[in-house]
Design a protein around this motif. Structure first.
Motif, PDB file in Angstrom:
ATOM      1  N   ALA A  68     112.984 125.568  27.235  1.00  0.00           N
ATOM      2  CA  ALA A  68     111.762 124.766  27.300  1.00  0.00           C
ATOM      3  C   ALA A  68     110.698 125.303  26.333  1.00  0.00           C
ATOM      4  CB  ALA A  68     111.232 124.731  28.726  1.00  0.00           C
ATOM      5  N   GLY A  69     110.588 126.627  26.239  1.00  0.00           N
ATOM      6  CA  GLY A  69     109.589 127.220  25.342  1.00  0.00           C
ATOM      7  C   GLY A  69     109.800 126.834  23.891  1.00  0.00           C
ATOM      8  N   VAL A  70     111.044 126.840  23.457  1.00  0.00           N
ATOM      9  CA  VAL A  70     111.369 126.477  22.071  1.00  0.00           C
ATOM     10  C   VAL A  70     111.102 124.988  21.841  1.00  0.00           C
ATOM     11  CG1 VAL A  70     113.231 126.311  20.371  1.00  0.00           C
ATOM     12  CG2 VAL A  70     113.023 128.353  21.791  1.00  0.00           C
ATOM     13  N   ILE A  71     111.459 124.157  22.808  1.00  0.00           N
ATOM     14  CA  ILE A  71     111.204 122.722  22.676  1.00  0.00           C
ATOM     15  C   ILE A  71     109.708 122.475  22.533  1.00  0.00           C
ATOM     16  CG2 ILE A  71     111.333 120.471  23.821  1.00  0.00           C
ATOM     17  CD1 ILE A  71     113.847 121.569  25.307  1.00  0.00           C
ATOM     18  N   GLY A  72     108.939 123.090  23.410  1.00  0.00           N
ATOM     19  CA  GLY A  72     107.483 122.935  23.367  1.00  0.00           C
ATOM     20  C   GLY A  72     106.891 123.401  22.053  1.00  0.00           C
ATOM     21  N   GLU A  73     107.380 124.535  21.564  1.00  0.00           N
ATOM     22  CA  GLU A  73     106.915 125.070  20.277  1.00  0.00           C
ATOM     23  C   GLU A  73     107.206 124.108  19.135  1.00  0.00           C
ATOM     24  OE1 GLU A  73     108.426 128.866  18.718  1.00  0.00           O
ATOM     25  OE2 GLU A  73     107.597 129.766  20.551  1.00  0.00           O
ATOM     26  N   LEU A  86     107.856 120.944  19.142  1.00  0.00           N
ATOM     27  CA  LEU A  86     107.247 119.612  19.222  1.00  0.00           C
ATOM     28  C   LEU A  86     105.746 119.652  19.485  1.00  0.00           C
ATOM     29  CD1 LEU A  86     110.026 117.727  21.230  1.00  0.00           C
ATOM     30  CD2 LEU A  86     109.632 117.751  18.747  1.00  0.00           C
ATOM     31  N   GLY A  87     105.205 120.849  19.677  1.00  0.00           N
ATOM     32  CA  GLY A  87     103.768 120.972  19.920  1.00  0.00           C
ATOM     33  C   GLY A  87     103.331 120.365  21.241  1.00  0.00           C
ATOM     34  N   LEU A  88     104.182 120.518  22.268  1.00  0.00           N
ATOM     35  CA  LEU A  88     103.864 119.964  23.584  1.00  0.00           C
ATOM     36  C   LEU A  88     103.474 121.082  24.537  1.00  0.00           C
ATOM     37  CD1 LEU A  88     106.823 117.443  23.977  1.00  0.00           C
ATOM     38  CD2 LEU A  88     104.428 116.883  23.536  1.00  0.00           C
ATOM     39  N   PRO A  89     102.373 120.925  25.263  1.00  0.00           N
ATOM     40  CA  PRO A  89     102.008 121.931  26.266  1.00  0.00           C
ATOM     41  C   PRO A  89     103.025 121.947  27.411  1.00  0.00           C
ATOM     42  CG  PRO A  89     100.409 120.117  26.237  1.00  0.00           C
ATOM     43  CD  PRO A  89     101.412 119.851  25.162  1.00  0.00           C
ATOM     44  N   ALA A  90     103.181 123.092  28.047  1.00  0.00           N
ATOM     45  CA  ALA A  90     104.195 123.283  29.084  1.00  0.00           C
ATOM     46  C   ALA A  90     104.148 122.230  30.200  1.00  0.00           C
ATOM     47  CB  ALA A  90     104.101 124.693  29.659  1.00  0.00           C
ATOM     48  N   PRO A  91     102.971 121.908  30.775  1.00  0.00           N
ATOM     49  CA  PRO A  91     102.971 120.907  31.854  1.00  0.00           C
ATOM     50  C   PRO A  91     103.442 119.528  31.387  1.00  0.00           C
ATOM     51  CG  PRO A  91     100.917 122.141  31.853  1.00  0.00           C
ATOM     52  CD  PRO A  91     101.652 122.505  30.595  1.00  0.00           C
ATOM     53  N   THR A  92     103.051 119.139  30.188  1.00  0.00           N
ATOM     54  CA  THR A  92     103.466 117.849  29.636  1.00  0.00           C
ATOM     55  C   THR A  92     104.956 117.839  29.383  1.00  0.00           C
ATOM     56  OG1 THR A  92     101.300 117.570  28.600  1.00  0.00           O
ATOM     57  CG2 THR A  92     103.096 116.231  27.729  1.00  0.00           C
ATOM     58  N   LEU A 101     110.687 116.401  30.559  1.00  0.00           N
ATOM     59  CA  LEU A 101     112.046 116.883  30.828  1.00  0.00           C
ATOM     60  C   LEU A 101     112.533 116.410  32.192  1.00  0.00           C
ATOM     61  CD1 LEU A 101     111.772 120.465  29.336  1.00  0.00           C
ATOM     62  CD2 LEU A 101     113.302 118.646  28.530  1.00  0.00           C
ATOM     63  N   LYS A 102     111.647 116.395  33.174  1.00  0.00           N
ATOM     64  CA  LYS A 102     112.009 115.918  34.511  1.00  0.00           C
ATOM     65  C   LYS A 102     112.408 114.442  34.450  1.00  0.00           C
ATOM     66  CE  LYS A 102     110.222 115.308  39.162  1.00  0.00           C
ATOM     67  NZ  LYS A 102     109.036 115.373  40.016  1.00  0.00           N
ATOM     68  N   THR A 103     111.655 113.646  33.713  1.00  0.00           N
ATOM     69  CA  THR A 103     111.957 112.221  33.585  1.00  0.00           C
ATOM     70  C   THR A 103     113.307 112.014  32.912  1.00  0.00           C
ATOM     71  OG1 THR A 103     109.598 111.694  33.476  1.00  0.00           O
ATOM     72  CG2 THR A 103     111.125 110.027  32.645  1.00  0.00           C
ATOM     73  N   GLY A 116     118.475 133.458  33.484  1.00  0.00           N
ATOM     74  CA  GLY A 116     117.499 134.512  33.737  1.00  0.00           C
ATOM     75  C   GLY A 116     116.131 133.895  34.004  1.00  0.00           C
ATOM     76  N   ARG A 117     115.147 134.272  33.192  1.00  0.00           N
ATOM     77  CA  ARG A 117     113.789 133.742  33.350  1.00  0.00           C
ATOM     78  C   ARG A 117     113.607 132.389  32.692  1.00  0.00           C
ATOM     79  NH1 ARG A 117     110.467 138.273  30.642  1.00  0.00           N
ATOM     80  NH2 ARG A 117     109.791 136.361  29.689  1.00  0.00           N
ATOM     81  N   PHE A 118     114.577 131.966  31.914  1.00  0.00           N
ATOM     82  CA  PHE A 118     114.433 130.744  31.127  1.00  0.00           C
ATOM     83  C   PHE A 118     115.326 129.633  31.656  1.00  0.00           C
ATOM     84  CE2 PHE A 118     113.703 134.410  28.375  1.00  0.00           C
ATOM     85  CZ  PHE A 118     112.412 134.133  27.934  1.00  0.00           C
ATOM     86  N   VAL A 119     114.961 128.410  31.306  1.00  0.00           N
ATOM     87  CA  VAL A 119     115.789 127.244  31.613  1.00  0.00           C
ATOM     88  C   VAL A 119     116.209 126.640  30.282  1.00  0.00           C
ATOM     89  CG1 VAL A 119     115.896 124.983  32.717  1.00  0.00           C
ATOM     90  CG2 VAL A 119     114.541 126.809  33.765  1.00  0.00           C
ATOM     91  N   ARG A 120     117.505 126.470  30.116  1.00  0.00           N
ATOM     92  CA  ARG A 120     118.049 125.884  28.888  1.00  0.00           C
ATOM     93  C   ARG A 120     118.374 124.418  29.164  1.00  0.00           C
ATOM     94  NH1 ARG A 120     119.661 127.740  24.185  1.00  0.00           N
ATOM     95  NH2 ARG A 120     119.438 129.874  24.933  1.00  0.00           N
ATOM     96  N   TYR A 121     117.905 123.569  28.269  1.00  0.00           N
ATOM     97  CA  TYR A 121     118.132 122.123  28.396  1.00  0.00           C
ATOM     98  C   TYR A 121     119.122 121.663  27.338  1.00  0.00           C
ATOM     99  CZ  TYR A 121     114.181 122.093  31.536  1.00  0.00           C
ATOM    100  OH  TYR A 121     113.348 122.333  32.598  1.00  0.00           O
ATOM    101  N   ARG A 122     119.972 120.746  27.746  1.00  0.00           N
ATOM    102  CA  ARG A 122     120.970 120.177  26.838  1.00  0.00           C
ATOM    103  C   ARG A 122     120.957 118.664  26.980  1.00  0.00           C
ATOM    104  NH1 ARG A 122     123.431 124.787  29.075  1.00  0.00           N
ATOM    105  NH2 ARG A 122     124.035 126.281  27.471  1.00  0.00           N
ATOM    106  N   ALA A 123     121.185 117.971  25.878  1.00  0.00           N
ATOM    107  CA  ALA A 123     121.333 116.518  25.925  1.00  0.00           C
ATOM    108  C   ALA A 123     122.669 116.197  26.571  1.00  0.00           C
ATOM    109  CB  ALA A 123     121.269 115.936  24.514  1.00  0.00           C
ATOM    110  N   GLU A 124     122.685 115.212  27.419  1.00  0.00           N
ATOM    111  CA  GLU A 124     123.926 114.730  28.034  1.00  0.00           C
ATOM    112  C   GLU A 124     124.497 113.660  27.118  1.00  0.00           C
ATOM    113  OE1 GLU A 124     125.751 115.701  30.627  1.00  0.00           O
ATOM    114  OE2 GLU A 124     124.382 117.391  30.857  1.00  0.00           O
ATOM    115  N   VAL A 125     125.287 114.096  26.157  1.00  0.00           N
ATOM    116  CA  VAL A 125     125.817 113.209  25.128  1.00  0.00           C
ATOM    117  C   VAL A 125     126.708 112.127  25.739  1.00  0.00           C
ATOM    118  CG1 VAL A 125     127.140 113.107  22.985  1.00  0.00           C
ATOM    119  CG2 VAL A 125     125.582 115.020  23.406  1.00  0.00           C
ATOM    120  N   THR A 126     127.441 112.466  26.781  1.00  0.00           N
ATOM    121  CA  THR A 126     128.289 111.455  27.411  1.00  0.00           C
ATOM    122  C   THR A 126     127.442 110.323  27.987  1.00  0.00           C
ATOM    123  OG1 THR A 126     128.354 112.726  29.460  1.00  0.00           O
ATOM    124  CG2 THR A 126     130.191 113.027  27.946  1.00  0.00           C
ATOM    125  N   ALA A 127     126.258 110.639  28.483  1.00  0.00           N
ATOM    126  CA  ALA A 127     125.376 109.607  29.035  1.00  0.00           C
ATOM    127  C   ALA A 127     124.890 108.666  27.941  1.00  0.00           C
ATOM    128  CB  ALA A 127     124.193 110.246  29.756  1.00  0.00           C
TER     129      ALA A 127
END
Length: 103
Positions: A35-40, A42-48, A53-55, A68-79
């Motif tokens: 999430a931190g890398v994505i935010g960096e 794209l210039g998006l603040p963490a709450p936004t 990401l939830k949507t 660990g302390r981080f959450v890694r997000y992946r695109a669901e290509v099959t979807a």
């Protein structure tokens, strides 16, 4: 794919920031991004970013894995493949030659 699932996915992607997040995750393939890398990038603040990401996750377009302390997000290509297949299921009445661009 059910029609309501397609509508949910299309609605999730019908917003500039969410579309940018999804495209960035697709570009990074199965490795995904935290999430931190994505935010960096794209210039998006963490709450936004968290809201977007939830949507996307609720629409089945991204998945999250705790590392660990981080959450890694992946695109669901099959979807997204299922969505494209749903949208083009009856393309050109089943005659794909009619869908090809004219030269």
């Amino acid at each position: 794919m059910e029609s309501n699932t397609a509508v949910s996915a299309l609605a999730a992607l019908a917003q500039d920031s969410r579309l940018a997040v999804f495209r960035l995750l697709v570009q990074n393939g199965p490795e995904g991004l935290t999430a931190g890398v994505i935010g960096e990038q794209l210039g998006l603040p963490a709450p936004t970013l968290s809201f977007h990401l939830k949507t996307l996750a609720q629409a089945g377009l991204v998945s999250a894995v705790q590392e660990g302390r981080f959450v890694r997000y992946r695109a669901e290509v099959t979807a997204i493949h299922a969505l494209v297949a749903f949208l083009t299921e009856n393309c050109c009445g089943g005659d794909l030659n009619r869908c090809l661009p004219k030269e």
